[in-house]
Scaffold this active site. Structure first.
Site, PDB file in Angstrom:
ATOM      1  N   LYS A 169     -27.329  13.121  34.137  1.00 42.97           N
ATOM      2  CA  LYS A 169     -27.415  11.801  34.655  1.00 42.97           C
ATOM      3  C   LYS A 169     -28.291  10.994  33.957  1.00 42.97           C
ATOM      4  CE  LYS A 169     -24.596  13.353  37.621  1.00 42.97           C
ATOM      5  NZ  LYS A 169     -24.472  14.487  38.433  1.00 42.97           N
TER       6      LYS A 169
HETATM    7  C1  LIG Z   1     -23.789  15.374  39.589  1.00 43.54           C
HETATM    8  C2  LIG Z   1     -23.069  15.130  40.592  1.00 43.54           C
HETATM    9  C3  LIG Z   1     -23.157  15.660  41.821  1.00 43.54           C
HETATM   10  C4  LIG Z   1     -24.128  16.747  42.150  1.00 43.54           C
HETATM   11  O1  LIG Z   1     -25.442  16.602  41.724  1.00 43.54           O
HETATM   12  P1  LIG Z   1     -26.218  17.976  41.478  1.00 43.54           P
HETATM   13  O2  LIG Z   1     -27.672  17.447  41.106  1.00 43.54           O
HETATM   14  O3  LIG Z   1     -25.659  18.595  40.156  1.00 43.54           O
HETATM   15  O4  LIG Z   1     -26.256  19.033  42.417  1.00 43.54           O
HETATM   16  C5  LIG Z   1     -22.495  15.434  43.015  1.00 43.54           C
HETATM   17  N1  LIG Z   1     -21.591  14.386  42.886  1.00 43.54           N
HETATM   18  C6  LIG Z   1     -21.464  13.661  41.833  1.00 43.54           C
HETATM   19  C7  LIG Z   1     -20.571  12.452  41.775  1.00 43.54           C
HETATM   20  C8  LIG Z   1     -22.185  13.971  40.674  1.00 43.54           C
HETATM   21  O5  LIG Z   1     -21.886  13.399  39.473  1.00 43.54           O
END
Ligand SMILES: *Cc1c(COP(=O)(O)O)cnc(C)c1O
Length: 378
Positions: free
Chosen positions: A183
């Site tokens: 992210k």
């Molecule tokens: C990364 C992501 C998640 C999940 O987040 P985690 O921290 O990996 O549990 C959920 N929805 C979207 C759109 C994502 O990009």
């Protein structure tokens, strides 16, 4: 030979590494002062709204659903084009996922189709900001207000994105972020929830730590079924170091996105049949730069050929309703044709903070070759 260019890579600076080392030496490595400081800084950024952190973006959304009291018999509307976590959390609380097809241009959930999917059992909407691109937030909340629905924004990819100049998370209902490694800012793994008031924040604290409340007659009591979802100070130390660079990260990604458009040129779509994302440099944080490939090349073929050029391509996402778990619940091919087409042909080009404009140019040159643009140019 060029070195391999991945589609994404975290950048952790030396100050952050030193802060993690300090935390490890401090004797307090689980939730403590660093978590409190990270939550305070996030809350300030979100205009003073309460913020609580967790150990994933997934559990962050699940806890929001629990706080909203959503469970068996309730329907929650979401998009088929997201990481499967978005729909899994609906199942996790015992509610029923209802998918609405996407808009082919933004690749986000289509709000007309959201309205059409509302039934007397609908309790919430989970919109996803794919690649960090917000929806029409005014219309989203107009629909939610009209039908008395809760909104759990899956803003996992949208930290730094804005709507009319206001940060995503600084307004609205529940807003959930992820700090997973890829992210825009990371804690290695982690998440944060922006809430509406102190009562919701207190519930969030209970759900993240076994339902423990400090108000019992013996100084401790348990009154709801919680889990173990707290963020550690090690993770929060990384998050604080990353958060300090949020504006620079967003600005750099916007610059790279602009350079993709400039390098590909305005005839790229006509020449290749590929579809670019909307050219927005105001609201989107450019978490991903995604194109939808023409039907003349398959996604695996494109990815393999780009790899021969030493370029890593990401895939976000396969349509959720076509996974076996969801097919077994009755979802099938043909139900959400736009999502199915986009889900088959969408790819994510390299996009990360440590990348430079030469990397963009290298990617575009390889893409031109792979998509056969050289021929049409001559
Ligand atoms: C990364 C992501 C998640 C999940 O987040 P985690 O921290 O990996 O549990 C959920 N929805 C979207 C759109 C994502 O990009």
């Amino acid at each position: 030979m060029n070195t391999f260019l991945p589609f994404s890579k975290p950048t952790i600076d030396e100050a952050t590494i030193a802060s993690v080392a300090d935390t490890l030496r401090s004797g307090w490595i689980t939730s403590g002062p660093k978590v409190a400081e990270f939550e305070k800084q996030l809350s300030e950024y979100f205009g003073g709204r309460p913020v609580r952190t967790f150990n994933s973006g997934t559990c962050t959304m699940e806890i929001a659903l629990r706080i909203a009291g959503i469970g068996p018999g309730d329907e929650v509307i979401t998009t088929p084009i997201s990481w499967v976590a978005t729909a899994n959390v609906i199942l996790e609380v015992g509610a029923t996922p209802v998918f609405a097809d996407i808009d082919p241009v933004t690749r986000n959930i289509d709000l007309d189709r959201v309205e059409a999917a509302i039934t007397p059992r609908t309790r919430a909407i989970i919109p996803v900001y794919l690649a960090g691109r917000p929806l029409d937030m005014d219309r989203l909340y107009a629909i939610a207000t009209k039908h008395k629905l809760r909104v759990i924004e899956d803003a996992a990819q949208a930290i730094g994105s804005t709507w009319h100049g206001k940060p995503i998370g600084s307004f609205g209902d529940f807003v959930s972020f992820s700090f997973q490694a890829n992210k825009n800012i990371t804690t290695s793994e982690g998440g944060a929830l922006v809430l509406n008031n102190a009562a919701e924040a207190a519930l969030a604290e209970k759900y993240r730590l076994q339902g423990v409340t400090r108000s019992g007659w013996d100084g401790i009591d348990v009154d709801v079924l919680g889990g173990k979802y707290n963020m550690t100070d090690i993770a929060a130390a990384i998050g604080l170091g990353q958060f300090a660079h949020l504006n620079a990260i967003t600005a750099h990604r916007r610059k790279l996105a602009k350079h993709y458009f400039a390098t590909l040129g305005k005839d790229f779509e006509a020449q290749t049949g590929a579809q670019l994302p909307p050219a927005d440099f105001e609201s989107t944080n450019w978490h991903l730069f995604q194109i939808v490939l023409p039907d003349t090349i398959t996604r695996p073929d494109f990815m393999a050929k780009m790899k021969e050029h030493n370029i890593g391509i990401g895939y976000h996402y396969a349509p959720i309703h076509l996974f076996k778990l969801y097919r077994d619940m009755g979802f099938k091919e043909g139900m959400f044709p736009i999502a199915e087409h986009v889900g088959r042909q969408i790819v994510s080009l390299p996009m990360f903070y440590a990348m430079n404009e030469a990397d963009v140019e290298r990617t575009c040159a390889a893409m031109r070759e792979v998509l056969g643009m050289e021929r049409s140019l001559s």
